[in-house]
Scaffold this active site. Structure first.
Site, PDB file in Angstrom:
ATOM      1  CE  LYS A 295      -6.066   1.961  -0.640  1.00  0.00           C
ATOM      2  NZ  LYS A 295      -6.544   2.049   0.697  1.00  0.00           N
TER       3      LYS A 295
ATOM      4  CE  LYS B   2      -3.724   2.336   2.442  1.00  0.00           C
ATOM      5  NZ  LYS B   2      -4.679   2.273   3.539  1.00  0.00           N
TER       6      LYS B   2
END
Ligand code: PBG
Length: 321
Positions: A246, A194
């Site tokens: 992500k 992330k």
């Protein structure tokens, strides 16, 4: 002329359909949904809303009827319910837990119900963990809160918990906590890689984030590819049942790296900014909205995502029929 002519396989729509490698399926799409005390719009995410408890139940029913794979729930507490530690995140009557109950009550097991396991929506300072007096986000002190939050989410009905705070060891801690509590069937979808992305901007409006500053001491530097793979490998070793990359569209290299080594399903999160940019350009007539949405998600699947979180999930599913 060399007889190698790739254009042969593009000659008709039927031929193109025959040789197409990937095509997003409704069952691999997950819709992120916001649940709040009161419903309302989000100006930077046209078409996406904050739902109240009734609304979130209806949204889950629509997702199930559309044939989606799952729903990812985010809680948006009132500012008055935020505190230094983010205790509304694990309170039995916290907004996310009430939302989970409403959703499970509406759809049962027809849809995989996932919960974002992170404190940032619930802390007064907006960070994803406990902050020390000198302003650092304290990794190990935060882990216990993540375990409490995961347990509260499972007890409220989550099939899947999704640690997204990027604390080291969060998957291992949550796995141990779930095992101890006897929740051996709960899956962990780890936000493994992330990045500290500017493309989360509209999401921060959606959850009325109070963050000042940034998350660069725990989310990853967008410049680092190898580190994405390392994060995913650590989460796999810690017992993640699924791993996520992500954002999605600007991190397809990381996604492909992770997909190449993962022995569990790989998810990708097409985040709020990726959504907002296409919506904004389409609104101005600068881009073909439906084609751009379809292309953006197809590219994510092509790069190796088994599961895609996207705010367009329901609409995409409607186009597949
Ligand atoms: C953290 C979290 C964020 C998003 C999902 N989980 C925000 C952040 O890290 O600042 C962003 C999702 C999006 O932009 O759509 N709980």
């Amino acid at each position: 002329m060399n007889p190698m002519r790739p254009r042969r396989l593009r000659s008709t729509p039927a031929m193109r359909r025959l040789v197409r490698e990937v095509e997003p399926r409704a069952s691999q799409l997950v819709i992120p949904v916001f649940v709040a005390e009161r419903h309302g719009g989000i100006s930077s995410m046209p078409g996406v809303r904050r739902h109240d408890l009734d609304g979130v139940a209806r949204a889950a029913e629509r997702a199930a009827a559309a044939g989606l794979g799952g729903i990812m729930l985010f809680g948006v507490p009132d500012d008055a319910d935020k505190d230094e530690e983010g205790s509304a995140g694990w309170a039995d009557d916290g907004i996310l837990q009430r939302g989970l109950r409403a959703v499970r009550g509406a759809v049962g097991d027809d849809l995989v119900v996932m919960a974002d396991t992170c404190l940032d929506e619930f802390t007064s300072h907006g960070h994803c963990g406990f902050v020390t007096p000198d302003g650092r986000v304290d990794n190990d002190a935060t882990l216990g809160a993540y375990v409490d939050m995961a347990l509260a989410q499972v007890e409220a009905g989550a099939h899947v918990v999704s640690p997204s705070g990027m604390m080291d060891g969060q998957v291992e801690a949550i796995r141990a906590g779930l095992e101890t509590a006897g929740h051996t069937d709960t899956a962990i979808l780890a936000y493994a890689a992330k990045y500290a992305s500017s493309f989360y901007g509209p999401f921060r409006e959606a959850v009325t984030s109070t963050l000042s500053g940034d998350r660069r001491t725990y989310q990853q530097d967008p410049a680092n590819r190898r580190e994405g793979l390392r994060e995913a490998e650590l989460d796999l070793a810690e017992g993640a049942d699924m791993v996520m990359v992500k954002p999605a569209g600007y991190y397809l290299d990381v996604l492909a790296d992770v997909a190449a080594v993962s022995d569990v399903p790989v998810a990708a999160y097409q985040v709020s900014g990726e959504y907002a940019m296409i919506e904004a350009a389409a609104e101005r007539g600068w881009i073909d909205r439906r084609a751009a949405v379809t292309e953006s998600v197809t590219a994510i699947v092509r790069a190796g995502a088994d599961i895609v979180l996207t705010y367009w999930a329901e609409e995409l599913a409607s186009w597949m029929k």
